[in-house]
Design a protein around this motif. Structure first.
Motif, PDB file in Angstrom:
ATOM      1  N   PRO A 235      37.072  45.676  42.722  1.00  0.00           N
ATOM      2  CA  PRO A 235      37.359  45.463  41.303  1.00  0.00           C
ATOM      3  C   PRO A 235      36.627  46.432  40.381  1.00  0.00           C
ATOM      4  N   ASP A 236      35.660  47.179  40.922  1.00  0.00           N
ATOM      5  CA  ASP A 236      34.954  48.188  40.134  1.00  0.00           C
ATOM      6  C   ASP A 236      35.515  49.594  40.356  1.00  0.00           C
ATOM      7  N   HIS A 237      36.650  49.689  41.048  1.00  0.00           N
ATOM      8  CA  HIS A 237      37.240  51.012  41.295  1.00  0.00           C
ATOM      9  C   HIS A 237      37.623  51.643  39.957  1.00  0.00           C
ATOM     10  N   PRO A 238      37.194  52.890  39.705  1.00  0.00           N
ATOM     11  CA  PRO A 238      37.398  53.485  38.373  1.00  0.00           C
ATOM     12  C   PRO A 238      38.832  53.840  38.042  1.00  0.00           C
ATOM     13  N   VAL A 239      39.717  53.925  39.031  1.00  0.00           N
ATOM     14  CA  VAL A 239      41.116  54.271  38.782  1.00  0.00           C
ATOM     15  C   VAL A 239      42.003  53.037  38.896  1.00  0.00           C
ATOM     16  N   LEU A 240      41.870  52.287  39.973  1.00  0.00           N
ATOM     17  CA  LEU A 240      42.733  51.134  40.201  1.00  0.00           C
ATOM     18  C   LEU A 240      42.507  50.039  39.169  1.00  0.00           C
ATOM     19  N   PHE A 241      41.279  49.938  38.659  1.00  0.00           N
ATOM     20  CA  PHE A 241      40.964  48.933  37.650  1.00  0.00           C
ATOM     21  C   PHE A 241      40.399  49.623  36.415  1.00  0.00           C
ATOM     22  N   ASP A 242      41.226  50.490  35.833  1.00  0.00           N
ATOM     23  CA  ASP A 242      40.818  51.289  34.678  1.00  0.00           C
ATOM     24  C   ASP A 242      40.709  50.435  33.420  1.00  0.00           C
ATOM     25  N   ILE A 243      41.461  49.343  33.338  1.00  0.00           N
ATOM     26  CA  ILE A 243      41.383  48.439  32.192  1.00  0.00           C
ATOM     27  C   ILE A 243      41.105  47.030  32.698  1.00  0.00           C
ATOM     28  N   GLY A 244      40.735  46.136  31.800  1.00  0.00           N
ATOM     29  CA  GLY A 244      40.345  44.791  32.205  1.00  0.00           C
ATOM     30  C   GLY A 244      41.525  43.854  32.357  1.00  0.00           C
ATOM     31  N   ASP A 245      42.226  43.922  33.460  1.00  0.00           N
ATOM     32  CA  ASP A 245      43.344  43.012  33.716  1.00  0.00           C
ATOM     33  C   ASP A 245      42.825  41.633  34.125  1.00  0.00           C
ATOM     34  N   ASP A 246      43.618  40.602  33.827  1.00  0.00           N
ATOM     35  CA  ASP A 246      43.274  39.256  34.284  1.00  0.00           C
ATOM     36  C   ASP A 246      43.990  38.917  35.589  1.00  0.00           C
ATOM     37  N   HIS A 247      44.570  39.920  36.224  1.00  0.00           N
ATOM     38  CA  HIS A 247      45.208  39.761  37.528  1.00  0.00           C
ATOM     39  C   HIS A 247      45.153  41.113  38.228  1.00  0.00           C
ATOM     40  N   ILE A 248      45.504  41.138  39.496  1.00  0.00           N
ATOM     41  CA  ILE A 248      45.490  42.401  40.245  1.00  0.00           C
ATOM     42  C   ILE A 248      46.688  43.236  39.818  1.00  0.00           C
ATOM     43  N   PRO A 249      46.472  44.485  39.376  1.00  0.00           N
ATOM     44  CA  PRO A 249      47.557  45.290  38.811  1.00  0.00           C
ATOM     45  C   PRO A 249      48.649  45.625  39.839  1.00  0.00           C
ATOM     46  N   PRO A 250      49.875  45.829  39.360  1.00  0.00           N
ATOM     47  CA  PRO A 250      50.988  46.163  40.260  1.00  0.00           C
ATOM     48  C   PRO A 250      50.741  47.414  41.097  1.00  0.00           C
ATOM     49  N   MET A 251      50.071  48.429  40.515  1.00  0.00           N
ATOM     50  CA  MET A 251      49.842  49.648  41.291  1.00  0.00           C
ATOM     51  C   MET A 251      48.932  49.386  42.485  1.00  0.00           C
ATOM     52  N   VAL A 252      48.032  48.417  42.383  1.00  0.00           N
ATOM     53  CA  VAL A 252      47.195  48.055  43.529  1.00  0.00           C
ATOM     54  C   VAL A 252      48.065  47.439  44.624  1.00  0.00           C
ATOM     55  N   LEU A 253      49.043  46.636  44.231  1.00  0.00           N
ATOM     56  CA  LEU A 253      49.944  46.040  45.217  1.00  0.00           C
ATOM     57  C   LEU A 253      50.788  47.107  45.903  1.00  0.00           C
ATOM     58  N   MET A 254      51.235  48.107  45.147  1.00  0.00           N
ATOM     59  CA  MET A 254      52.015  49.180  45.749  1.00  0.00           C
ATOM     60  C   MET A 254      51.150  50.019  46.693  1.00  0.00           C
ATOM     61  N   GLU A 255      49.902  50.238  46.332  1.00  0.00           N
ATOM     62  CA  GLU A 255      48.991  50.943  47.238  1.00  0.00           C
ATOM     63  C   GLU A 255      48.747  50.107  48.487  1.00  0.00           C
ATOM     64  N   ALA A 256      48.646  48.793  48.333  1.00  0.00           N
ATOM     65  CA  ALA A 256      48.488  47.921  49.492  1.00  0.00           C
ATOM     66  C   ALA A 256      49.691  48.035  50.419  1.00  0.00           C
ATOM     67  N   ALA A 257      50.895  48.141  49.840  1.00  0.00           N
ATOM     68  CA  ALA A 257      52.101  48.292  50.663  1.00  0.00           C
ATOM     69  C   ALA A 257      52.057  49.596  51.445  1.00  0.00           C
ATOM     70  N   ARG A 258      51.621  50.668  50.781  1.00  0.00           N
ATOM     71  CA  ARG A 258      51.532  51.942  51.509  1.00  0.00           C
ATOM     72  C   ARG A 258      50.496  51.852  52.621  1.00  0.00           C
ATOM     73  N   GLN A 259      49.318  51.295  52.320  1.00  0.00           N
ATOM     74  CA  GLN A 259      48.274  51.224  53.337  1.00  0.00           C
ATOM     75  C   GLN A 259      48.676  50.315  54.495  1.00  0.00           C
ATOM     76  N   ALA A 260      49.392  49.249  54.213  1.00  0.00           N
ATOM     77  CA  ALA A 260      49.862  48.382  55.292  1.00  0.00           C
ATOM     78  C   ALA A 260      50.855  49.110  56.184  1.00  0.00           C
ATOM     79  N   THR A 261      51.716  49.925  55.575  1.00  0.00           N
ATOM     80  CA  THR A 261      52.659  50.723  56.366  1.00  0.00           C
ATOM     81  C   THR A 261      51.905  51.698  57.258  1.00  0.00           C
ATOM     82  N   TYR A 262      50.915  52.352  56.688  1.00  0.00           N
ATOM     83  CA  TYR A 262      50.079  53.279  57.466  1.00  0.00           C
ATOM     84  C   TYR A 262      49.357  52.537  58.589  1.00  0.00           C
ATOM     85  N   GLY A 263      48.950  51.288  58.307  1.00  0.00           N
ATOM     86  CA  GLY A 263      48.206  50.518  59.295  1.00  0.00           C
ATOM     87  C   GLY A 263      49.002  50.165  60.535  1.00  0.00           C
ATOM     88  N   LEU A 264      50.327  50.294  60.484  1.00  0.00           N
ATOM     89  CA  LEU A 264      51.155  50.032  61.664  1.00  0.00           C
ATOM     90  C   LEU A 264      51.208  51.218  62.618  1.00  0.00           C
TER      91      LEU A 264
END
Length: 330
Positions: A235-264
């Protein structure tokens, strides 16, 4: 359909940008090719370094031409083999949508944007990083604008990103616009954290297993099930959490999708992302486990990969993403 004029603050800011980007100043004479970013507030970023748009011109009632720039190196968006990160196209598409909503479509600052879907396709052959930053030309067409009276409540965009007249990426995005009062009613009081969700700890898995070079950029933690991970962004990542969201931002979810694909992938394979189509169903909340599951989809060629990634939290589906890419031996 007549589009609503931007509010006075937005109009003043856009006017200032246009004069600066135009390259002339009444007091100082000709100053060719001056470049500045659009206001950070219009694209919901706090750091100017994270703003990829530089100007905008209305081409018609529903069509706009923008300019932008991708740096040669970025703290997070760093693609493989001297290429721009394909996911940077998704961030740029998102910024175009937010900017046009505020600057051209009459959505006041302070409103919230609920994502419906975001899709893009990129051309790896056009993403090479050159000797200078990549100057972009972006065409954006507004589609399916929905209004209640004069207030914009939902809109979609079709976007093409070019460099030197060659398309780097194309994509679509759709948002619902929510007033501050309606957003407060929608979100309600802050949800209580679950005691089963551990505090953030850097992933124990090597970053390379997810296609990353730095441990802080990994947003997944391992689980007891193959093809399943726990969402674990810093949550302290300077790019993924550049502003104070009250939820996990959509771009973090899209990055999670890419990393999960890579993880296979097996250890001697590498993935180059070429397309992603994501639908967002509900907010991913802080403090409660969100599980990311990836399942391969049947493909025709051994050098391509297509994966369906799903995020679930508290028994509900948060997002679904169809990820495609090319696979090469490391």
């Amino acid at each position: 359909m007549s589009l609503m004029n931007p509010d006075p603050a937005a109009r003043a800011a856009v006017g200032t940008i246009g004069r600066g980007a135009g390259g002339t100043s009444p007091s100082s004479g000709a100053l060719p090719h001056l470049t500045t970013t659009v206001p950070c507030e219009f694209v919901r970023r706090s750091s100017m370094a994270e703003v990829f748009l530089t100007s905008c011109r209305r081409a018609s009632e529903t069509r706009f031409t923008l300019t932008g720039q991708w740096p040669r190196a970025h703290a997070f968006f760093n693609g493989p083999g001297g290429q721009h990160d394909p996911l940077q196209a998704a961030e740029t598409i998102k910024q175009v949508a937010l900017y046009l909503a505020h600057a051209e479509l009459g959505v006041s600052l302070g409103h919230h944007f609920v994502p419906c879907d975001l899709s893009f396709t990129s051309d790896p052959d056009e993403l090479a990083i050159g000797a200078v930053p990549s100057d972009l030309s972006i065409e954006a067409d507004c589609v399916d604008l929905v209004r209640k009276g004069s207030r914009l409540v939902e809109f979609g965009l079709s976007i093409t990103i070019r460099r030197n007249d060659r398309a780097l990426a194309t994509g679509t995005v759709r948002f619902v616009c929510v007033s501050p009062g309606a957003y407060h009613r929608l979100r309600g009081p802050a949800p209580e954290s679950s005691p089963t969700q551990p505090a953030h700890q850097p992933s124990e898995v090597a970053p390379s297993a997810f296609g990353r070079g730095l441990r802080r950029d990994v947003v997944l933690a391992s689980s007891d099930h193959p093809g399943r991970w726990r969402l674990n962004p810093d949550p302290d990542h300077p790019v993924l959490f550049d502003i104070g969201d009250d939820h996990i931002p959509p771009m973090v979810l899209m990055e999670a999708a890419r990393q999960a694909t890579y993880g296979l992938l097996v250890s001697d394979r590498s993935l180059t992302l070429t397309a992603m189509s994501t639908e967002f169903h509900s907010y991913a909340e802080f403090g409660r486990p969100c599980w990311i599951e990836a399942a391969p989809v049947l493909v025709q060629h051994s050098d391509t990969m297509s994966v369906l990634v799903t995020g679930r939290q508290d028994g509900r589906r948060v997002f679904g993403s169809h990820v495609s890419g090319t696979v090469t031996r490391c």
